[in-house]
Design an enzyme around this catalytic site. Structure first.
Site, PDB file in Angstrom:
ATOM      1  N   ARG A 117      -5.303   5.947  -8.086  1.00  0.00           N
ATOM      2  CA  ARG A 117      -5.100   7.398  -8.095  1.00  0.00           C
ATOM      3  C   ARG A 117      -5.082   7.963  -9.510  1.00  0.00           C
ATOM      4  NH1 ARG A 117       0.211   7.801  -4.552  1.00  0.00           N
ATOM      5  NH2 ARG A 117      -0.091  10.037  -4.905  1.00  0.00           N
ATOM      6  N   LEU A 177       0.871  -1.177   0.000  1.00  0.00           N
ATOM      7  CA  LEU A 177       0.000   0.000   0.000  1.00  0.00           C
ATOM      8  C   LEU A 177       0.905   1.223   0.000  1.00  0.00           C
ATOM      9  CD1 LEU A 177      -2.680  -0.929   2.726  1.00  0.00           C
ATOM     10  CD2 LEU A 177      -2.934  -1.063   0.245  1.00  0.00           C
ATOM     11  N   ASP A 178       0.498   2.286  -0.706  1.00  0.00           N
ATOM     12  CA  ASP A 178       1.265   3.529  -0.660  1.00  0.00           C
ATOM     13  C   ASP A 178       1.412   4.004   0.779  1.00  0.00           C
ATOM     14  OD1 ASP A 178       1.479   3.613  -3.408  1.00  0.00           O
ATOM     15  OD2 ASP A 178      -0.225   4.964  -3.686  1.00  0.00           O
ATOM     16  N   ARG A 179       2.455   4.743   1.034  1.00  0.00           N
ATOM     17  CA  ARG A 179       2.745   5.223   2.386  1.00  0.00           C
ATOM     18  C   ARG A 179       1.551   5.946   3.001  1.00  0.00           C
ATOM     19  NH1 ARG A 179       4.521  10.090   4.155  1.00  0.00           N
ATOM     20  NH2 ARG A 179       5.589  10.134   6.187  1.00  0.00           N
ATOM     21  N   THR A 189      -1.617   5.680   2.108  1.00  0.00           N
ATOM     22  CA  THR A 189      -2.845   4.886   2.083  1.00  0.00           C
ATOM     23  C   THR A 189      -2.952   4.033   3.343  1.00  0.00           C
ATOM     24  OG1 THR A 189      -2.701   4.762  -0.323  1.00  0.00           O
ATOM     25  CG2 THR A 189      -4.185   3.213   0.747  1.00  0.00           C
TER      26      THR A 189
END
Length: 240
Positions: free
Chosen positions: A155, A56-58, A60
């Protein structure tokens, strides 16, 4: 930044697998500086052979699958590779958008250095399904179901529909300020107003996969405090 204890993030655990609710602002794996805390490092302190099965993105938040041993890591990773894992994200987007089973099928090119772009010539196949869940006056809560798992997929796919995630400035999203939705709200002359959420509004809400050959399970991660607060304020001051 203070993060919750790893044990407090656990949604499910057995002898082979950990399912956690990743806090925002905590990377899944080691960053370049190598010194910041991350989910992998915290998981290994809890279970020495732990491996993160997907990222997961930082910024998110949400549900993250961690294998406790190499066999489980391979078993879960193959499900991701074969697109057998069902993932559901929630996002708050700028503007009012009616998405009813909208399929966005646009290839994504990884440019390196955590940058991606839509490229029909050179990109890798990427598909996401979107459904609007709740409408506000100036924003929409959207359910996002990525079929593939490209970097920044949700995104950039939302940005391609002129429906950027609130606060996602990399892809044209604008932060939400209380003064924009609450009539009569003012801040002091010399004060700088901070956005309601200090990150982009994306949360990995739910995931469904096999935890072993015979058992399929669905795991759901509650909203973190900042996402929950944003929705409460939108319901109170920006209701349609």
């Amino acid at each position: 930044m203070k993060f919750p204890k790893f044990e407090d993030c656990i949604l499910f655990e057995n002898e082979n697998i950990l399912v956690v609710n990743k806090p925002p602002f905590l990377s899944s794996l080691d960053d370049r500086d190598g010194g910041s805390p991350n989910m992998l490092r915290l998981a290994k302190q809890y279970s020495p052979d732990a491996q993160i099965c997907h990222r997961l993105d930082r910024e998110t938040s949400g549900v993250l699958i961690i294998a406790k041993n190499p066999e489980t890591y391979r078993f879960v990773s193959m499900q991701f590779e074969h697109r057998e894992v069902k993932k559901v994200y929630h996002a708050v987007i700028n503007g009012t958008h009616v998405f009813e089973n909208l399929h966005v099928d646009l290839p994504i090119l990884n440019l390196g250095n955590k940058n991606v772009a839509i490229s029909k010539q050179r990109g890798k196949a990427a598909k996401t399904i979107f459904n609007s869940i709740q409408y506000f006056k100036h924003y929409t809560l959207v359910e996002c179901m990525p079929v593939t798992g490209r970097m920044h997929q949700i995104r950039i796919h939302l940005a391609s529909q002129h429906a950027c995630i609130a606060g996602d400035e990399m892809y044209g999203g604008e932060p939400i300020f209380l003064s924009e939705i609450k009539r009569g709200y003012r801040i002091g002359k010399d004060q700088e107003e901070l956005p309601i959420m200090k990150r982009f509004a994306l949360h990995a809400k739910q995931i469904t996969l096999h935890i072993d050959e015979n058992t399929e399970m669905t795991f759901e991660a509650p909203y973190p405090k900042d996402f929950e607060t944003l929705l409460k304020l939108l319901n109170k001051f920006d209701h349609a």
